[in-house]
Design an enzyme around this catalytic site. Sequence first.
Site, PDB file in Angstrom:
ATOM      1  CD  GLU A 301      71.469  97.417  72.657  1.00 23.62           C
ATOM      2  OE1 GLU A 301      71.223  98.300  71.789  1.00 23.62           O
ATOM      3  OE2 GLU A 301      72.449  96.679  72.617  1.00 23.62           O
ATOM      4  CD  GLU A 310      73.548  97.783  64.308  1.00 29.88           C
ATOM      5  OE1 GLU A 310      72.555  97.490  65.011  1.00 29.88           O
ATOM      6  OE2 GLU A 310      74.677  97.329  64.515  1.00 29.88           O
TER       7      GLU A 310
END
Length: 554
Positions: A301, A310
């Site tokens: 994930e 990110e």
Amino acid sequence: MSLDPQGAPERAEEQELWAREDNNFDGWDEEDVPTRALFPDDAATFPNAEAALQHAAEQGCDLRQLVARLELDTLQVIRLINYIRRPSTQPRATPASIMQLTGHEPFLRDDAELQPVPGYENDGLLQLDLADEATGQDTQAELAMLRQAYKELRLQYAARLGITSADAADTTPAVARAPTGVDKLYFDSYAGHDIHQTMIADSVRTLSYAKFILSPANAHLIRGKTVMDVGCGSGILSLFCARAGAKHVLAIDASDVAERAKANVEENGFTHVVRVFRGKMEELDDVLAPWVGQVDLIVSEWMGYFLLYESMLPSVLYARDRYLKPDGILAPSHSRMVLAAATDKGVLCERLRFWDQVYGFRMPSMTQGLADEAATEDVEAASIVSAPATLCDLPLESLPARQPEFATPFRLTIHEPCTVHGLVSWFDTWFAPRAHVPFDELPPVRTPPVQPDEVRGLDLQRNEVVPESESTPGEVVSFTTSPFGKPTHWKQTIFLLKTPVEAQAGTTIDGEMRVYASKTNERELDVELHYGVDERPAGTKRVATRLIQVYSVR
């Protein structure tokens, strides 16, 4: 050398081994312990355990390779050897049947199998620590990590006492470099509780993963297979894979949460399936060397706000290139970024309006720079005033192993008179059950969220595994993070326009969005929006002014 049925030594030299210097075992050599053949129907005897192992391998049972493949611990090895030799074992074990073991067999956890088999009590095979051989490399890695943690504690303690770091330094090397700078901040952010509760509580996210992993139609992808979970967090996806019948699950995380994941695996009785490795994916080559090219499925994930925030995707693609089999599966396998025009229905401009009335004061200066930062909010479906345009398709199987960057043209046609205050982006995600599926063969993304009653095995507890079922074709699972679906923790990303557009039905906003990794923080993104507005009918000469806005996604 042989043993009688009661296991008594037949030669005087062996009796002397037991009585030497009042049972002083100084000089005892495990390699010279008399050993019988692994299988009880074989009457052969050997001077040491290594010779017996070699004989068993020649018969088709490579015990050392089997212990390493199943990752058995010392007690499980003893249970296995006793099981093979126990007269009550039915059907009788054969080299072929033993090499087909999956590691899920009940006898590997049955303490009754620790009872000695008559005639084999002091056999050499029981004194050879095959489990220690198989896990020696991992033990060294864990020891190095502990040394690194100890070093960090020394430095922290030294800082409190005013001792210089040079005085307190420990020269013990570490297997994986401790995260520093941007990486440290990133991984530290995942060490707490709240972020993992938020992600697991996102039922759109978690039930979509669970449905794909536990679907009877996808059992052939996981049951008896090796799975890698990149960025395992709390370990929930690893535990789903173990419940689905995976043979091995390699759970990877560089954050402190890896220690909690280990505890969660132990709590739920899946230590024989799930192994947790702490470290950055790209820095674990040595400890993960046995699985190069051996992984059947990679689950992760990795998605962030605006999908790419990110910058975790490169770690997944690194794992893909190094560990995934040629026809292995990525879960998820495809993602699509989309863009639409939006008007303010309450949320879009809330950050700006807030400063209009602050307990009786106006504070417009506080809005400076707000339009330069992308916002993450749940946008009302009624705010979307154009059909979505595809920004970027990401087929994970074929992407280069680096942070995606792109410059994509778009055209948004407004379908009602309104003021366009900004552009809104979200992403859709698919899990394909076979390799090399092109985007145009995927079904439309699912908007209604997966419901708990659609997921097999949610009623099971701890280390229960879903029962085998009849094999069926694979099942595609998908979910959306759009305003038209159930809200997710990803929400949507808002790019406010400094100059709102007064639009009519048919007005078009033509432009290009350019997305790059930030030069000041590689886990953040810089976005350039180049666009123009035209209200004239198609076919007429168009001269539109191009505007440029720059945003940061952080």
